[in-house]
Design a protein around this motif. Structure first.
Motif, PDB file in Angstrom:
ATOM      1  N   GLU B 536       0.835  -1.197   0.000  1.00  0.00           N
ATOM      2  CA  GLU B 536       0.000   0.000   0.000  1.00  0.00           C
ATOM      3  C   GLU B 536       0.875   1.254   0.000  1.00  0.00           C
ATOM      4  O   GLU B 536       0.541   2.259  -0.616  1.00  0.00           O
ATOM      5  N   LYS B 539       2.220   1.597  -3.513  1.00  0.00           N
ATOM      6  CA  LYS B 539       1.218   2.203  -4.389  1.00  0.00           C
ATOM      7  C   LYS B 539       1.172   3.713  -4.201  1.00  0.00           C
ATOM      8  O   LYS B 539       1.235   4.482  -5.152  1.00  0.00           O
ATOM      9  N   ARG B 540       1.056   4.138  -2.951  1.00  0.00           N
ATOM     10  CA  ARG B 540       0.856   5.558  -2.691  1.00  0.00           C
ATOM     11  C   ARG B 540       2.102   6.385  -2.967  1.00  0.00           C
ATOM     12  O   ARG B 540       2.010   7.551  -3.339  1.00  0.00           O
ATOM     13  N   GLY B 545      -0.622   1.859 -10.118  1.00  0.00           N
ATOM     14  CA  GLY B 545      -1.989   1.331 -10.087  1.00  0.00           C
ATOM     15  C   GLY B 545      -3.044   2.364  -9.766  1.00  0.00           C
ATOM     16  O   GLY B 545      -4.205   2.021  -9.547  1.00  0.00           O
ATOM     17  N   MET B 546      -2.667   3.634  -9.735  1.00  0.00           N
ATOM     18  CA  MET B 546      -3.642   4.654  -9.345  1.00  0.00           C
ATOM     19  C   MET B 546      -4.203   5.437 -10.534  1.00  0.00           C
ATOM     20  O   MET B 546      -4.951   6.385 -10.361  1.00  0.00           O
TER      21      MET B 546
ATOM     22  N   ARG C  74      -7.086   8.408   3.774  1.00  0.00           N
ATOM     23  CA  ARG C  74      -8.288   8.209   2.958  1.00  0.00           C
ATOM     24  C   ARG C  74      -9.245   9.389   3.051  1.00  0.00           C
ATOM     25  O   ARG C  74     -10.432   9.230   2.814  1.00  0.00           O
ATOM     26  N   THR C  77      -8.817  15.667   2.309  1.00  0.00           N
ATOM     27  CA  THR C  77      -7.641  16.545   2.440  1.00  0.00           C
ATOM     28  C   THR C  77      -7.931  18.030   2.659  1.00  0.00           C
ATOM     29  O   THR C  77      -7.073  18.868   2.446  1.00  0.00           O
ATOM     30  N   HIS C 182      -2.413  14.162   1.744  1.00  0.00           N
ATOM     31  CA  HIS C 182      -2.687  13.409   2.966  1.00  0.00           C
ATOM     32  C   HIS C 182      -1.591  12.427   3.366  1.00  0.00           C
ATOM     33  O   HIS C 182      -1.126  12.440   4.491  1.00  0.00           O
TER      34      HIS C 182
HETATM   35  C1  LIG Z   1      -7.105  12.889  -1.876  1.00  0.00           C
HETATM   36  C2  LIG Z   1      -7.073  11.547  -2.466  1.00  0.00           C
HETATM   37  C3  LIG Z   1      -6.794  11.384  -3.817  1.00  0.00           C
HETATM   38  C4  LIG Z   1      -6.797  10.133  -4.385  1.00  0.00           C
HETATM   39  N1  LIG Z   1      -6.517   9.995  -5.695  1.00  0.00           N
HETATM   40  C5  LIG Z   1      -6.463   8.749  -6.227  1.00  0.00           C
HETATM   41  C6  LIG Z   1      -6.131   8.542  -7.580  1.00  0.00           C
HETATM   42  O1  LIG Z   1      -5.831   9.469  -8.313  1.00  0.00           O
HETATM   43  N2  LIG Z   1      -6.142   7.281  -8.047  1.00  0.00           N
HETATM   44  C7  LIG Z   1      -6.457   6.222  -7.258  1.00  0.00           C
HETATM   45  O2  LIG Z   1      -6.417   5.103  -7.713  1.00  0.00           O
HETATM   46  N3  LIG Z   1      -6.784   6.390  -5.982  1.00  0.00           N
HETATM   47  C8  LIG Z   1      -6.800   7.617  -5.436  1.00  0.00           C
HETATM   48  N4  LIG Z   1      -7.111   7.769  -4.122  1.00  0.00           N
HETATM   49  C9  LIG Z   1      -7.653   6.629  -3.372  1.00  0.00           C
HETATM   50  C10 LIG Z   1      -6.673   5.631  -2.825  1.00  0.00           C
HETATM   51  O3  LIG Z   1      -6.272   4.803  -3.887  1.00  0.00           O
HETATM   52  C11 LIG Z   1      -7.338   4.739  -1.793  1.00  0.00           C
HETATM   53  O4  LIG Z   1      -8.518   4.215  -2.330  1.00  0.00           O
HETATM   54  C12 LIG Z   1      -7.671   5.404  -0.519  1.00  0.00           C
HETATM   55  O5  LIG Z   1      -6.539   6.007  -0.024  1.00  0.00           O
HETATM   56  C13 LIG Z   1      -8.266   4.430   0.489  1.00  0.00           C
HETATM   57  O6  LIG Z   1      -7.479   3.310   0.635  1.00  0.00           O
HETATM   58  P1  LIG Z   1      -7.927   1.823   0.256  1.00  0.00           P
HETATM   59  O7  LIG Z   1      -8.741   1.891  -0.958  1.00  0.00           O
HETATM   60  O8  LIG Z   1      -6.654   1.093   0.083  1.00  0.00           O
HETATM   61  O9  LIG Z   1      -8.707   1.302   1.427  1.00  0.00           O
HETATM   62  C14 LIG Z   1      -7.078   9.019  -3.575  1.00  0.00           C
HETATM   63  C15 LIG Z   1      -7.312   9.174  -2.224  1.00  0.00           C
HETATM   64  C16 LIG Z   1      -7.310  10.412  -1.661  1.00  0.00           C
HETATM   65  C17 LIG Z   1      -7.577  10.521  -0.203  1.00  0.00           C
END
Ligand SMILES: Cc1cc2nc3c(=O)[nH]c(=O)nc-3n(C[C@H](O)[C@H](O)[C@H](O)COP(=O)(O)O)c2cc1C
Ligand SMILES: Cc1cc2nc3c(=O)[nH]c(=O)nc-3n(C[C@H](O)[C@H](O)[C@H](O)COP(=O)(O)OP(=O)(O)OC[C@H]3O[C@@H](n4cnc5c(N)ncnc54)[C@H](O)[C@@H]3O)c2cc1C
Ligand SMILES: NC(=O)c1ccc[n+]([C@@H]2O[C@H](COP(=O)([O-])OP(=O)(O)OC[C@H]3O[C@@H](n4cnc5c(N)ncnc54)[C@H](O)[C@@H]3O)[C@@H](O)[C@H]2O)c1
Ligand SMILES: [Zn+2]
Lengths: 91, 994, 416, 204
Positions: B536, B539-540, B545-546, C74, C77, C182
């Motif tokens: 995780e 990924k972040r 994968g986003m 999550r 922000t 975040h």
């Molecule tokens: C402000 C913000 C922006 C996000 N942008 C994206 C994004 O561009 N692409 C993506 O796949 N997920 C994005 N996410 C979601 C995350 O992938 C993820 O779903 C979220 O942090 C919750 O975690 P989880 O799904 O692993 O439980 C974003 C989350 C936040 C909080």
């Protein structure tokens, strides 16, 4: 989610309003203490797992329901009428 | 017609009789019905489809399906422009217009591709480490630059002109995916009589069968397909939904789906939606979503011309397009060999087969020989060459020897991943399956089964068998008798040997893991080095994968490389969470009809048209539209109007619609007892035919609502609530009755909609009413005094109710008639009042008069105030229990200096007051420490000829006569005010009784 | 290892081989001066301020998953300090000030972006209520502007001003409000705390709190017993469950709040926008995704995922407010578990058990509070007395009636 | 004076100014037909739990069985629909005489006249289920929602009660009641939803 209203059948959760934990009982009457009322109004067990809770079928039959639901899986084990619960308890 | 250079002369599931012309980047092309935008462009020899996110690298087609990371375009133009559309799933239509995105000035020459020069610094997470100095440069300089470079397509700038629908549908068995597994399942379930829905996101049903040359029962699979589709169509309880993606799995068998009703035409036909969002309620569901082929990570793997091997077969077999003439196939398993066969049969030359496995079976060797391809066993592709299109690849064999091979297509095959996304939407964790080297669905949500490739059973035989069995089982589980099972059809032989290659190291060029977000194998290594080792975090930190493809083709390779870095097995690292939607869903489809004025229902009073005729200006109050004031021609502004309305009412008679008040009919022998418990004051003593003002608290001691309740009979009351709180109060009363005190004999129902109600106020009101109320009713002051309430008739026998209550402080009545007569009532009252100059007034006029009288409304009982704060503390009975009694006694709520309701008037009566101003002692600094309360409501009083206000002030009632500043920094106001009684007008209340 | 453009370039020249972990992968020691449960924003910030402001370094942050796996990772922000009540405003303003210097303090770019937060209003009375709040902010020294319709229209010309069911009348703008990246907040605090010796222990779940004679002595975890003089809870969403380990019941329910992100788009909106007639807000991330939020699903849940009614509700509001979004696609939606308190405001206080401290009840709004929460919680833990700006966040306020109910909805978490 | 008053005191349909007779949507054979119903009488009847005599009174007075579950009993002139626990909606096709009927019911139940509280319409036609599916979160399939079934629910955020009467030549027929104040919003949704199937509209 869907809740099986004992009157109306299985309905979308969108038809219901949530109140929360069904366990706390209102300390009725002039003899009730502030401390007991405070607990009733504010304190919750808030478990992860099974919880009996109050839902209102506002868009349907307007019955208040007691729903036993798992707060982790959202699986619903039981739905009954709030009204009969208290009547039942008294009997 | 322009020649489609890469189109095969025959074959494919396109309709060659139906040519379609379309535009890409301003250039005209032709394709056929049955093409996707991708296949049609490919047929025209287009290779370059887009630019990547970070480095703006040229990109071509990787896939032929929803997993596509590269070929994103802006589809359509103007108000219908749709960014980030995967060319691989766009069904071609006449005059389609598409534009490449994320490039400037053109796709071929993109200035930001200069980013590659800075690429060494632009590694994963580089932005966390820089751009910090000077601090204020972030918003001004760095961030705007980053933002402009980031993002992909451009959204439309103006309102979406299309209509969207939302719909709900119920079924016994939902089948997701119409490949061999799904179709078998749907038929098996459908034959038993169950209600079946089968959805497929594709516009053509058949799944992988459309892309493969397979035999079923000794005949081409197309025959089987035609037969099963015909049978499905014949089953009346089966609903077939092509172009429908199931995007999410929600609690209790609810599935979200989106149907692209008219995405395959330029403009939807009149009255038809563009798309429809479905909420599917299914007792059982079978996921037959197939599998997604995975690429291999190697240097240069993003060059246009590098394509998934299964996609190559899809273009050849389904679309009749040859993606390349001189191909190299790079495979880690048997999958690539089918591509060798199909490419050769379609007329391409396979220059080489690079199989990562060192053992190659004899049949394969024969085949390589037959097609004239060089066979490299135990070898890998180490680099690709060419500019914006592939020209050659470098192969490294087991001994480390390199060979450079000319080619214009590299087909890559590395095994498949089950399309299990939906199984994870309820926190289900996929589990690693060693035999297929892939994640398969773990614990399934209730009611869901998985069939065929989606379950990791990749052969056609398994797909057919799974489908038939699970379809039948699902029908039986929901109560249908099992239909006789046909024997599962026989299939041609298939092999699926595999030894996946997660990445090939090389020293020339970047090796991409996530093509869309430009994440390389080096980025994964960097993440590992910097401690972002949890997948995780990986990924972040790297954004792997986003992107819009959510890593459909990249996640696993990322995990595998991380696993290797940290010395773990892939099964230990697990996957990141798959979240809905499975593929992106247009916001319009999720909103459906509910936009613009249909965002939420609007409630109109039965007198609404009358108010409109009177020229009313309306205002939203909760769901209602209410008349705010009734301007007359020539009036300078709203204030002039309201002044006129108020003065006319106070001096003669005014008429105001109050139909929107909540009205609750309460009957039963315990009705009075019930009111005792829900209101703070006493009710048992209320005589029949009388109304009383009541205040209700929440259990936490704050005011919830107020209103008058009338006793119509011994066991019959009519409660009124404020407009805004009507539903809330009803719910609260039901709670009190059903949950707290079910033993009470009580029957309640809302009658808010049944009655139209009008306030007739002013010294002449009785005279007006006298002319409207049927003559037999005595409404003289003696017979019908202040707070009288009774059932009467009007208009010669129409049942009505009359209440002598007053919000304005005048002699006043409220008259209620059945809603259908509401319009008539207003006209009758106007006619009757004409001699007295009856004047309609709206909410604003009402507001002026109630402020003059110091009556609190929602702005005062705003949920933060107690009855005591409102000056109603003495109403609280000490002789009975009632909701909120104990919590209202908490120490902080009875503190003497709590801000309480008082009136305010400007010391200089030329000054206006503002609601929302705060009170600060004169000479004190305007600071929180000196804040003594705030103004809740203000009005210009045409009777007093200056502004007046109500507000909460610390120790308020003891400070009458004191002066204080009402400060309003956001409107630059600061007005010295005098604290006064909240009752500005007729403090003795004599007018009421007149 | 200091981060800067210079180190970045010099590393680039060396193939980035010289970077070191942003924080150590610590294993729990047997005993700590302070043990913080929860590696979210608040827990990590608390550790950083304990170490940097109070010189308390023998600290562990114990996280059951990976740090940032909770709500800090999550949320939508939004950072702002546009509060109404005097118990809240100074606290959130302190937070805003800390955000303003965060990158320099942490040597980590958390992309704090003061792009402005605009709350729309749709009626005169809502406008008055906003004026009351805006004035309260100004009295507290916080920036606030009341915008009229024309000013809103100039700023955001693409909203629906014509057909909207709830017409836009104006807005309350806090220019200093905005967003922050975040995850980077969690990582930045972790790195800073780690550099001062704090142990960040991941994949370690606290399963029990050891109490002897009314005094806390340590915790049980999935990786064994850890002793500690002081134990601090910062487990947002799990506060009730964790507090129960020490025999406490809290005025809290756990609810799921969903968030949504669209596909990446070229810049469209330059501020954070909230809709006053529905529960809806939107901003655009640096990557280009529109980030949307709405109301809680409205029932107790620990599932970190929501359901369709709220998804549709949010998308309906999106279309109602901004009808050009029809063809923009929703990319992903997820949920977080928040502890909804009975008055919508947080708790930073001692527990009845000695040596145990509670930081909980952040509802929708705890991300923006992260710096001040850590700062004040560290103060409380170090000095055993509340920091003045957090003095209103007492547990006993529910019993005494000193509530901080900004929305005035009462003891009803699903309405807060 | 009295004369003038009489001419003023005419009831107004809940659909006035909202629905006009005619046709909406695509051309061709109507897939849906909507007929507004005016002048109906409605009232809620509520009894204490376990109270037995409303059933016999209903039988006696309008010749209908009091439905125990979510069903409606219909005659050509009257009907009674279940509307919640111990709660029914009594209705008459015409308001004439309804007040007297309510009077006689008031000995057996708490009666609240709702004649003006609801806007009623009948919808039918071969595509009617498809139109309702755009708002109804309840299953309208015959096996689940047979002739005589009723439900209290919402269509497109508008509270409704509706039931299925005997089938007509074009398939199922539903009668729908919406709160009078929301008739306009209801119609806006209905018209938009029905347009793709061609909708004929008749006024009662
Ligand atoms: C402000 C913000 C922006 C996000 N942008 C994206 C994004 O561009 N692409 C993506 O796949 N997920 C994005 N996410 C979601 C995350 O992938 C993820 O779903 C979220 O942090 C919750 O975690 P989880 O799904 O692993 O439980 C974003 C989350 C936040 C909080
Ligand atoms: C969808 C969503 C949107 C939001 N939007 C905003 C916004 O725009 N602005 C805003 O200000 N706020 C917002 N919030 C609220 C904000 O995210 C939270 O209030 C805040 O992040 C909570 O503090 P935290 O960061 O410490 O919590 P978390 O990050 O949740 O940290 C708590 C940690 O404790 C860990 N933990 C729990 N139990 C144990 C145990 N027994 N042992 C060990 N570890 C444990 C958890 O794993 C978790 O990592 C939003 C919340 C959500 C869910
Ligand atoms: N040899 C191999 O390595 C290999 C690997 C995988 C699959 N295959 C072949 O593929 C076939 C598998 O059959 P199958 O039926 O399991 O899968 P399939 O791939 O044939 O069909 C899956 C269908 O589901 C649809 N779909 C996926 N997700 C969806 C969603 N969310 N909503 C709506 N539709 C969705 C797809 O459009 C597709 O049409 C067999 O013919 C098998 O031989 C072979
Ligand atoms: Zn019900």
């Amino acid at each position: 989610m869907r809740i099986a209203c004992p009157h109306c059948g299985l309905r979308d959760v969108q038809e219901f309003v949530y109140l929360g934990d069904a366990a706390p009982q209102r300390p009725d009457g002039l003899a009730a203490t502030e401390a007991a009322m405070f607990e009733y109004v504010y304190l919750r067990d808030n478990p992860r797992g099974l919880l009996e809770e109050l839902w209102y079928h506002g868009v349907g039959c307007r019955a208040w329901l007691v729903v036993r639901r798992d707060t982790l899986t959202h699986a619903i084990e039981y739905v009954g009428l709030a009204k009969s619960r208290k009547a039942g308890a008294a009997a | 017609m322009r020649k489609q250079l890469h189109r095969l002369n025959s074959g494919g599931l396109i309709d060659r009789t139906q040519a379609l012309c379309f535009r890409f980047d301003g250039k005209n092309y032709d394709g056929f019905a049955g093409d996707t935008l991708a296949s049609a462009l490919l047929a025209n020899g287009v290779r370059l489809f887009g630019r990547s996110f970070k480095y703006h690298r040229p990109r071509g087609l990787l896939s032929a399906g929803p997993e596509e990371p590269n070929a994103l375009v802006e589809l359509r133009t103007g108000a219908r422009r749709e960014p980030n559309t995967r060319a691989t799933v766009v069904e071609l239509f006449q005059n389609l217009e598409a534009t490449s995105q994320n490039r400037w000035p053109s796709l071929g020459f993109d200035v930001l591709s200069l980013n590659r020069l800075a690429a060494p610094a632009l590694v994963a997470g580089f932005y966390y480490k820089t751009f910090m100095w000077p601090a204020r440069f972030w918003e001004k300089l760095y961030e705007p630059l980053i933002r402009r470079a980031a993002g992909l397509g451009r959204a439309a700038a103006v309102e979406d002109p299309d209509h969207y629908d939302k719909a709900f549908v119920f079924c016994d068995v939902l089948v997701i995916g119409a490949g061999p597994a799904g179709l078998s399942a749907a038929v098996a379930a459908g034959r038993s009589g169950a209600r079946v829905i089968i959805c497929d996101e594709d516009f053509r049903l058949g799944g992988r069968l459309l892309a493969e040359r397979r035999q079923i029962d000794g005949r081409p699979a197309a025959d089987w397909l035609a037969a099963i589709l015909a049978e499905l169509a014949s089953l009346s309880e089966v609903r077939i939904m092509p172009r429908t993606s199931v995007f999410g799995l929600y609690d209790h068998g609810i599935y979200g789906a989106v149907e692209r009703v008219n995405d395959h035409v330029a403009v939807p036909p009149a009255h038809q939606p563009r798309q429809r969002g479905w909420r599917i309620y299914a007792k059982r569901a079978i996921l037959a979503a197939g599998a997604l082929e995975r690429p291999i990570v190697f240097p240069g793997n993003d060059r246009p011309g590098v394509m998934l091997s299964g996609a190559v077969r899809a273009y050849v077999n389904r679309f009749g397009v040859l993606p390349g003439r001189e191909a190299v196939v790079f495979t880690a398993g048997d999958g690539g060999w089918a591509t060798v066969r199909d490419l050769t049969e379609a007329g391409a030359h396979v220059a080489a087969i690079v199989d990562a496995r060192s053992e190659i079976n004899p049949e394969s060797k024969t085949m390589a020989l037959r097609v004239g391809a060089r066979l490299f066993a135990g070898s890998v592709v180490e680099a690709t060459h060419g500019g914006q299109a592939l020209r050659s690849v470098t192969v490294r064999d087991a001994s480390g020897k390199r060979a450079r091979l000319a080619c214009d297509l590299l087909a890559v095959s590395n095994g498949w991943n089950p399309t299990l996304h939906l199984t994870s939407h309820q926190n289900g964790k996929p589990v690693w399956e060693e035999t297929i080297q892939s994640f398969v669905p773990g614990r399934l949500p209730p009611g869901l089964a998985v069939a065929g490739s989606a379950a990791g059973r990749f052969t056609l035989a398994e797909a057919l068998r799974d489908g038939a069995r699970l379809g039948r089982e699902a029908a039986v589980e929901v109560g249908f008798a099992a239909a006789a099972a046909d024997p599962v059809p026989a299939t041609d032989a298939e092999t699926d040997g595999l030894a996946p290659v997660w990445r090939v190291r090389g020293n020339r060029g970047k090796a991409f893991v996530d093509l869309q977000n430009d994440v390389t194998d080096k980025d994964v290594e960097l993440a590992a080095r910097e401690g972002f080792r949890s997948i995780e975090h990986l990924k972040r930190y790297t954004t792997l994968g986003m992107a819009t493809d959510q890593g459909k083709t990249s996640n696993l390779a990322g995990l595998a490389i991380m696993a290797e870095q940290v010395g773990k097995a892939i099964c230990e690292t697990g996957t990141t969470t798959f979240r809905p939607p499975y593929t992106p869903v247009a916001i319009g489809a999720l909103a459906g009809h509910h936009r613009g004025k249909d965002f939420r229902p609007v409630r109109l009073a039965p007198t609404h048209d009358w108010s409109r005729e009177q020229g009313a200006v309306f205002v939203e109050t909760g769901q209602w539209l209410r008349a705010q004031y009734y301007p007359k021609p020539g009036e300078q502004d709203w204030l002039a109007t309201i002044n006129r309305e108020v003065l006319a009412t106070r001096s003669g008679v005014g008429l105001c619609d109050v139909s929107t008040l909540g009205k609750i009919d309460i009957q039963g022998s315990d009705a009075a007892e019930f009111l005792e418990r829900v209101y703070i004051n006493g009710w048992k003593t209320l005589p029949i035919g009388k109304a009383r003002y009541g205040v209700m608290l929440r259990e936490d001691g704050f005011v919830m609502d107020d209103g008058t309740t009338s006793r119509l009979g011994e066991n019959h009351f009519l409660m009124t609530t404020t407009t805004i709180n009507a539903a809330k109060v009803m719910q609260h009363l039901e709670f009190c009755h059903q949950v707290l005190w079910p033993e009470l004999d009580l029957r309640m129902v809302s009658v808010s909609e049944q009655w139209a109600q009008a306030a007739v106020a002013g010294p002449r009101s009785r005279e007006v009413l006298r002319r409207v109320v049927d003559a037999k009713h005595d409404i003289s002051n003696e017979a019908f005094p202040y707070l009288a309430a009774g059932e009467i008739t009007v208009g010669g026998g129409i049942p009505a109710r009359l209440f002598r209550i007053s919000f304005s402080g005048e002699l006043a009545y409220e008259l209620a008639v059945p809603a259908g007569y509401g319009d008539a009532m207003m006209h009758a009252l106007m006619a009757a009042g004409e001699p007295y100059g009856i004047t309609p007034y709206g909410l604003d006029g009402l507001n002026v008069m109630r402020i003059e009288k110091g009556h609190a409304i929602g702005t005062e009982s705003n949920g933060q105030t107690t009855a005591r704060d409102l000056g109603l503390g003495r109403m609280m009975s000490s002789k009975k229990d009632f909701i909120g009694r104990l919590m209202a006694k908490r120490e902080a709520l009875v503190q003497a200096d709590r801000p309480s309701l008082v009136g305010f008037r400007p010391v200089d009566t030329n000054n206006r007051l503002w609601a929302g101003a705060h009170f600060i002692g004169i000479g004190r600094a305007a600071k929180t420490e000196n804040d003594e309360g705030y103004m809740t409501s203000v009005a210009y009083s045409p009777n007093l000829k200056h502004w007046i206000g109500l507000g909460f002030l610390k120790n308020g009632p003891t400070r009458i006569g004191e002066r204080i500043q009402a400060v309003d920094p956001v409107r630059n106001g600061e007005v010295e005010v005098e604290v006064c009684s909240p009752i500005f007008f007729d403090p003795e209340g004599t007018r009421l009784h007149g | 290892m200091r981060y800067s453009g210079f180190t970045l370039i010099s590393q680039a020249l060396r193939g980035h081989t010289g970077w070191r972990p942003a924080w150590r992968e610590a294993s729990p020691k047997s005993t700590y001066d302070v043990l913080i449960i929860g590696g979210g924003g608040h827990g990590l910030a608390t550790a950083h301020y304990l170490a940097s402001r109070h010189g308390i370094n023998n600290v562990a942050v114990i996280e059951k998953g990976y740090i940032g796996s909770g709500n800090v990772g999550r949320n939508t922000t939004i950072i702002r300090s546009n509060y109404l009540l005097p118990g809240n405003t100074p606290f959130y303003e302190l937070s805003m000030k800390l955000w303003e210097g965060l990158e320099q303090e942490l040597n980590y770019n958390a992309m704090v972006s003061q792009r402005g937060v605009l709350n729309l209003f749709h009626s005169d009375s809502q406008g008055d209520a906003f004026a009351r709040r805006a004035n309260a902010m100004r009295l507290a020294g916080v920036d606030a502007e009341l915008m009229n319709l024309e000013q809103v229209r100039t700023m955001l010309p693409f909203l629906d001003y014509k057909t909207g069911r709830f017409p836009i009348r104006g807005g309350l703008l806090q220019r200093r409000g905005g967003t922050a990246r975040h995850d980077a907040v969690a990582w930045g605090y972790a790195r800073a705390a780690d550099s001062r010796g704090v142990d960040i222990v991941q994949n370690c779940e606290v399963t029990g709190i050891a109490v002897t004679d009314g005094r806390v002595t340590g915790v049980e975890t999935t990786r064994g017993q850890i002793k500690a003089k002081k134990v601090a809870l910062a487990v947002a969403g799990n506060s009730s469950r964790t507090a129960a380990m020490a025999g406490m019941r809290l005025p809290i329910e756990s609810h799921v709040l969903q968030a949504f992100v669209s596909e990446g788009l070229k810049p469209l909106i330059d501020c954070v926008l909230t809709f006053g007639a529905g529960h809806f807000y939107v901003s655009q991330s640096d990557k280009g995704g529109l980030v949307f939020g709405g109301n809680i699903d409205g029932y107790n849940s620990y599932a970190q995922r929501g359901n369709l009614p709220i998804i549709e509700d949010v998308m309906e509001a999106a279309m109602a407010l901004w009808p050009a979004l029809g063809r923009v696609r929703l990319l992903r939606h997820w949920g977080g578990i928040m502890d909804m308190s009975m008055d919508g405001s947080p708790i930073i206080d001692h527990a009845p058990v000695q040596g145990l401290y509670v930081n909980a009840g952040w509802c929708y709004g705890g991300f923006k509070a992260t710096p001040a929460s850590g700062f004040c919680f560290a103060h409380l833990i170090a000095k055993d007395e509340p920091h003045p700006v957090a003095a209103a966040y007492r547990l006993d306020r529910f019993a005494t009636g000193r509530l901080l109910d900004e929305r005035g909805v009462g003891a009803h978490p699903s309405l807060q | 004076m009295a004369e003038q008053a009489k001419s003023i005191w005419r009831p107004r349909s809940a659909w006035a100014g909202i629905v006009e007779a005619g046709q909406i949507g695509v051309d061709g054979k109507p897939g849906v037909t909507a007929l507004t119903l005016d002048d109906m009488g409605f009232a809620t009847l509520i009894v204490p739990p376990g109270s037995p005599d409303l059933a016999s009174a209903t039988k006696r007075m309008i010749g209908l069985d009091l439905p125990k579950k979510a069903f409606v009993s219909l005659s050509s002139t009257h009907g009674v629909a279940w509307a919640g626990a111990n709660h029914w909606l009594l209705f008459a096709r015409q308001q004439a005489g309804f007040v007297d009927l309510l009077q006689s019911f008031s000995d057996h139940a708490a009666v609240s006249d709702q004649s003006h509280a609801r806007a009623a319409l009948t919808v039918s036609g071969p595509r009617v289920r498809e139109v309702l599916a755009k708002g109804a979160m309840v299953d309208l399939h015959s096996s689940v929602f047979p002739v005589g079934a009723t439900a209290l629910t919402s269509f497109a955020h508008v509270h409704v009660q509706f039931w299925r009467t005997d089938d007509g030549p074009d398939g199922p027929i539903f009668e729908i009641l919406v709160p009078r104040s929301m008739a306009g919003s209801f119609w806006s949704w209905f018209a938009a939803s029905a347009a793709e199937f061609n909708c004929r509209i008749d006024r009662d």
